[in-house]
Every structure is written in structure tokens, then in C-alpha cells.
Design a protein around this motif. Structure first.
Motif, short mmCIF file in Angstrom:
data_model
loop_
_atom_site.label_atom_id
_atom_site.label_comp_id
_atom_site.label_asym_id
_atom_site.label_seq_id
_atom_site.Cartn_x
_atom_site.Cartn_y
_atom_site.Cartn_z
N THR A 85 0.86 -1.19 0.00
CA THR A 85 0.00 0.00 0.00
C THR A 85 0.89 1.23 0.00
N GLY A 86 0.28 2.39 0.07
CA GLY A 86 1.05 3.62 0.24
C GLY A 86 1.63 3.74 1.64
N GLY A 87 1.28 2.82 2.54
CA GLY A 87 1.77 2.87 3.92
C GLY A 87 0.61 2.79 4.89
N MET A 88 0.62 1.81 5.78
CA MET A 88 -0.49 1.59 6.72
C MET A 88 -0.19 2.12 8.12
N GLY A 89 0.99 2.71 8.28
CA GLY A 89 1.33 3.26 9.58
C GLY A 89 2.82 3.48 9.64
N ALA A 90 3.25 4.16 10.69
CA ALA A 90 4.67 4.45 10.84
C ALA A 90 4.97 4.75 12.30
N TYR A 91 6.25 4.70 12.63
CA TYR A 91 6.66 5.10 13.98
C TYR A 91 8.06 5.68 13.92
N ALA A 92 8.38 6.46 14.95
CA ALA A 92 9.71 7.05 15.07
C ALA A 92 9.97 7.31 16.55
N MET A 127 18.17 0.10 3.55
CA MET A 127 18.10 -1.30 3.95
C MET A 127 19.25 -1.54 4.91
N ILE A 128 18.92 -2.09 6.08
CA ILE A 128 19.92 -2.29 7.12
C ILE A 128 20.10 -3.77 7.38
N LYS A 129 21.35 -4.20 7.34
CA LYS A 129 21.64 -5.59 7.69
C LYS A 129 22.94 -5.61 8.46
N GLY A 130 22.86 -6.03 9.73
CA GLY A 130 24.06 -5.99 10.58
C GLY A 130 24.53 -4.56 10.67
N ASP A 131 25.82 -4.33 10.36
CA ASP A 131 26.30 -2.95 10.43
C ASP A 131 26.38 -2.30 9.05
N GLU A 132 25.65 -2.91 8.10
CA GLU A 132 25.66 -2.39 6.74
C GLU A 132 24.39 -1.60 6.46
N VAL A 133 24.54 -0.48 5.78
CA VAL A 133 23.37 0.30 5.39
C VAL A 133 23.49 0.68 3.91
N LYS A 134 22.42 0.35 3.14
CA LYS A 134 22.43 0.61 1.70
C LYS A 134 21.16 1.35 1.30
N VAL A 135 21.23 2.03 0.18
CA VAL A 135 20.08 2.80 -0.30
C VAL A 135 19.11 1.90 -1.08
N VAL A 136 17.83 1.95 -0.70
CA VAL A 136 16.79 1.31 -1.50
C VAL A 136 16.29 2.30 -2.54
N GLU A 137 16.07 3.52 -2.11
CA GLU A 137 15.59 4.57 -3.02
C GLU A 137 15.79 5.93 -2.38
N PHE A 138 15.81 6.95 -3.23
CA PHE A 138 15.74 8.33 -2.76
C PHE A 138 14.41 8.92 -3.21
N ASN A 139 13.81 9.73 -2.35
CA ASN A 139 12.64 10.51 -2.75
C ASN A 139 12.97 11.98 -2.55
N CYS A 140 12.31 12.83 -3.36
CA CYS A 140 12.68 14.25 -3.37
C CYS A 140 11.77 15.08 -2.49
N ARG A 141 11.12 14.43 -1.51
CA ARG A 141 10.09 15.10 -0.69
C ARG A 141 9.93 14.33 0.61
N PHE A 142 9.07 14.86 1.48
CA PHE A 142 8.76 14.17 2.73
C PHE A 142 8.04 12.85 2.43
N GLY A 143 8.23 11.86 3.29
CA GLY A 143 7.54 10.57 3.14
C GLY A 143 6.15 10.63 3.75
N ASP A 144 5.30 9.76 3.28
CA ASP A 144 3.96 9.65 3.83
C ASP A 144 3.69 8.17 4.05
N PRO A 145 3.45 7.71 5.26
CA PRO A 145 3.10 8.43 6.49
C PRO A 145 4.26 8.87 7.39
#
Ligand code: AMP
Ligand code: GLY
Length: 425
Positions: free
Chosen positions: A227-234, A275-293
Motif C-alpha cells: 500500500t502507500g503505507g499503513m502506519g509508521a513510527y519514530a 536497507m539495514i543488515k548488521g552494520d551495513e546500510v544501503k540505499v533502497v531509493e531516494f525521494n525528493c520530498r517528505f515521506g507519507d506516512p
């Protein structure tokens, strides 16, 4: 300051809500806005065509707008910031050339490769036969992405070769996403846990926000269609302080520098899907705006004046001292229409909104609502985002669900496990 805010979803309601708290903001004109935004102090919804960018600039000029804030990617990719800047109108958001980082996945992947920014290996294909033979050779799992904007629907994580072949055929031969699928990116599958790291930038310095995590699948346990996103947390605990520093040093700072070097200076909000795995962090995508949700949990945690930050981004005067965060957590639960992400009814009356909104530390953001005969009714797949703040994720989650319980409309669907990954830790 007099502001113009463009957009009308949950993200823009969160932006309007936070901007309205600034003592430097007198009025916010929102195009087109929504019934939730219409109730935010200082906000006035305006019915203007979103696709006529010159008209929007005329409007900003006529109304002596001090700063324009753009929500949706399509408006940025279409070049609204170029038009505003050429007319001397301050605007928060990247120019067209810089917005390509979201507008073209092929551009974004090539940029990352050229500047050694960690991401999955990939191949760009512009004809179906090449794409098919690459898939046959590579095997599954493999990720198929339409190059252009496809409203978040242009990505297929294929677990079998057949799924991948079907996906490229739909994109390249059946033109499922129109011109957006004329090129596809075929990408190595990355395993791990995802997080979103948004950042403010004025093109020179980059200030990360608190890390967040959204829930893309429609059902509990991350099952069912995307979906476009069913929820989020921070904040998202998967993003440890060490990983955050790593993401800033190896991803955010280098990509802003890379865009500068390419003559595509970027300002506004940069969204890194990681995408985070162990101590590795890689880019899945960049967006040019705020995320929703994501915006609906990140902005309530901001302890600073958002209007000041945004003006500084637009005018190249951003400073780290301008951005402070509350030591709290936020959870947002999306209330969706029955049937979403498939077909769903519209125009159903919503009850309990005021009761929920009255609760301490609860904000009900409107995503897909409209007024009908003096009542608020459903008008989209994602209808509301119910956000609550608390001392920790557990407290915020409990409060959010207590508020969700007060709201009703026919067929309403929400996930009951938002933030489960954080709580499992
Ligand atoms: P995107 O629009 O590029 O963010 O892709 C949508 C979703 O597809 C992401 O949030 C991930 O869950 C998934 N995805 C994209 N690329 C990959 C990849 N290379 N490996 C695994 N999952 C991916
Ligand atoms: N939550 C995903 C996005 O805004 O793209």
C-alpha cells in the motif's frame, strides 16, 4: 511569514499542523488542502489547479507569499521550483534536475554508482528482450522497477523468474505505467530491515531527522499487497546511532555533494529509503520530498520552528543549531477504506473524529476525506492517520490505538501491529 503549501494528503496535514505552530507564520494558504487542514489554525484551503505551475507562481506573487512548501513529488519533478526560483519566489523543494533523484530510478542508481554510494547492483534496460535475457541469466529473487514515477506502485520484488518476466512485460510491452515504464531498472534483491531517514538540506549542509519506519503491507504481520503505507513510527531503533552516523557520512552527505558536482544542487527534504543488515546500510531509493506516512510521526517530534528551517533551506542559510528533537516517540496508525489497496467505496460518513482529536498528545491527520452536506466523509484509500506521542514507542502505540477505537466508518480497516519490529527488540 505568509506561506503557500501545495498538496492535500496526510503528509501535508502534518506539514500544515507543524508550520502553523511557528510564531513567525501568520497565514498558510493550502492548495488544495483537505477538511482536516481547513481546521488547522492559520490555514485556508484554496482550490487551484495543481498542474498549472505558472498559475501557481502568479498566485504566490499576487498573495505576497514569503515561502512556498511543496508536498508531492510529481509537482517537484514537473519543475515547480525552477519556475518559482526564476521569478524570485522562495520555495522549499528541489529543482527539476535535482528531483530526478526520485523522478528517474535509472538516474538515481547511476549517480550512486558513480559516487560509490552503497546500493544494490543493477542493470538499466530500455528494451524488453534485453530485460528478459538479463532476468533469465540473473535468476530470482530480483527486483524490477519502472524508471519513472508510478505513484509508489512501480516496484516488483520478484521471488521467481516468472514473476520478474511478467513484471517487465507489463511495464515495457503493456505500458502499465505509461512512459514511466519505458525503461526499467533490474536490481539485486537486498535482505534486511528497512528504515526511512529524511533530511533537511540547503544544498550545502545536511541535517538528518529522526529515523522512522513505515508499514507498506496492508495486513498485520506484513502480509498482503503493498500500500502507500499503513502506519509508521519514530524513532526506529533499527537505526542505531552508529548506523545513523554511517548513513549520514556514506549516503546523505555524499549524495548532496554528488548532485552539486553534477550541477543539480539539491535543497529541501531528501528522503533516503535504507536497507539495514548488521552494520551495513544501503540505499533502497531516494525521494525528493517528505515521506507519507513518515512525516506524520517525524514532524510531531520536531522541537524547533519548521517554518524557520524551511526558509533556511530555501535561502541557503541552514544551520545545525536550528534543528532539535523531542526525546519522545510517535506512532501513526492509518485508517483505510475497506478494499484498499484494491477498489473501495467513497463518501462514507466518519464519526468520532472530535473525540479522538481531543485526547492529549493525539493528532488526527486527514489523508482522504472531504466535506459533504456539512459532514466529513471518506474520499480515498488511506482516509486518516492517527498519530500519538508518548514517552516511548509502547506508550505512543497504546495511545494511538485508544484514539483509533473512537473513530468509525463503514468498512474501516487498520493494522493492529504498527511498530511491532520496534517492540520486538
Ligand atoms: P522503492 O519504491 O524503490 O522504495 O521500492 C518499494 C519497496 O520495494 C521498498 O520499500 C522495498 O521494500 C522493496 N525493494 C525495493 N528495492 C529492493 C531491493 N533491491 N531489495 C529488496 N527489496 C527492495
Ligand atoms: N512511505 C513511503 C514514501 O513516502 O515514499
Amino acid at each position: 511569514m505568509k506561506l503557500l503549501l501545495i498538496g492535500g494528503g496526510g503528509r501535508e496535514h502534518a506539514l500544515a499542523w507543524k508550520l502553523s505552530q511557528s510564531s513567525h507564520v501568520e497565514e498558510i494558504l493550502v492548495v488544495p488542502g483537505n477538511p482536516g487542514i481547513a481546521r488547522v489554525p492559520k490555514c485556508k484551503c484554496v482550490d487551484l489547479a495543481l498542474d498549472d505551475l505558472n498559475k501557481m507562481a502568479d498566485y504566490a506573487e499576487e498573495n505576497s507569499i514569503d515561502l512556498t512548501v511543496v508536498g508531492p513529488e510529481a509537482t517537484l519533478v514537473a519543475g515547480i521550483a525552477d519556475i518559482f526560483r526564476s521569478r524570485g519566489l522562495p520555495i522549499f523543494g528541489p529543482n527539476k534536475a535535482a528531483a530526478e533523484i526520485e523522478g528517474s530510478k535509472a538516474f538515481s542508481k547511476r549517480l550512486m554508482k558513480k559516487y560509490n554510494i552503497p546500493t544494490a547492483d543493477f542493470q538499466v534496460c530500455t528494451d524488453l528482450e534485453t530485460a528478459k535475457s538479463f532476468i533469465a541469466e540473473h535468476g530470482a529473487p530480483i527486483v524490477v522497477k519502472a524508471d519513472g514515477l508510478a505513484a509508489g506502485k512501480g516496484v516488483v520484488v520478484a521471488m521467481t523468474v516468472k514473476e520478474a518476466l511478467d513484471a517487465v512485460t507489463e511495464m515495457m510491452a503493456d505500458h502499465k505505467f505509461g512512459a514511466a515504464g519505458a525503461s526499467v531498472v533490474l536490481e539485486e534483491f537486498m535482505d534486511g530491515e528497512e528504515a526511512s531517514l529524511l533530511a533537511f538540506t540547503d544544498g550545502k549542509i545536511v541535517i538528518p531527522m529522526v529515523a522512522s519506519q513505515d508499514h507498506k503491507r496492508v495486513n498485520d504481520g506484513d502480509e498482503g499487497p503493498n500500500t502507500g503505507g499503513m502506519g509508521a513510527y519514530a524513532p526506529a531503533p533499527v537505526m542505531t546511532e552508529a548506523l545513523r552516523v554511517k548513513a549520514v557520512e556514506t549516503i546523505l552527505k555524499p549524495v548532496i555533494a554528488a548532485l552539486n558536482k553534477e550541477g543539480r544542487s539539491y535543497s529541501g527534504c531528501l528522503y533516503a529509503g535504507l536497507m539495514i543488515k548488521g552494520d551495513e546500510v544501503k540505499v533502497v531509493e531516494f525521494n525528493c520530498r517528505f515521506g507519507d506516512p513518515e512525516t506524520q510521526v517525524v514532524l510531531p517530534l520536531l522541537d524547533s520552528d519548521l517554518a524557520d528551517i524551511m526558509l533556511a533551506c530555501a535561502t541557503g542559510t541552514l544551520d545545525v543549531s536550528m534543528v532539535r528533537w523531542k526525546q519522545q516517540a510517535a506512532v501513526c496508525v492509518i485508517l483505510a477504506s475497506g478494499g484498499y489497496p484494491g477498489p473501495y467505496p467513497k463518501g462514507l460518513p466518519i464519526t468520532g473524529l472530535d473525540e479522538a482529536d481531543k485526547m492529549d498528545d493525539v493528532i488526527v491527520f486527514h489523508a482522504g476525506t472531504r466535506m459533504q452536506d456539512g459532514r466529513i466523509v471518506t474520499n480515498g484509500g488511506r482516509v486518516l492517520g492517527v498519530t500519538a506521542l508518548g514517552g516511548n514507542i509502547r506508550a505512543a502505540k497504546d495511545k494511538a490505538y485508544a484514539a483509533v477505537d473512537k473513530i468509525r466508518f463503514e468498512g474501516e480497516h487498520h493494522r493492529s501491529d504498527i511498530a511491532w519490529r520496534a517492540l520486538k527488540r
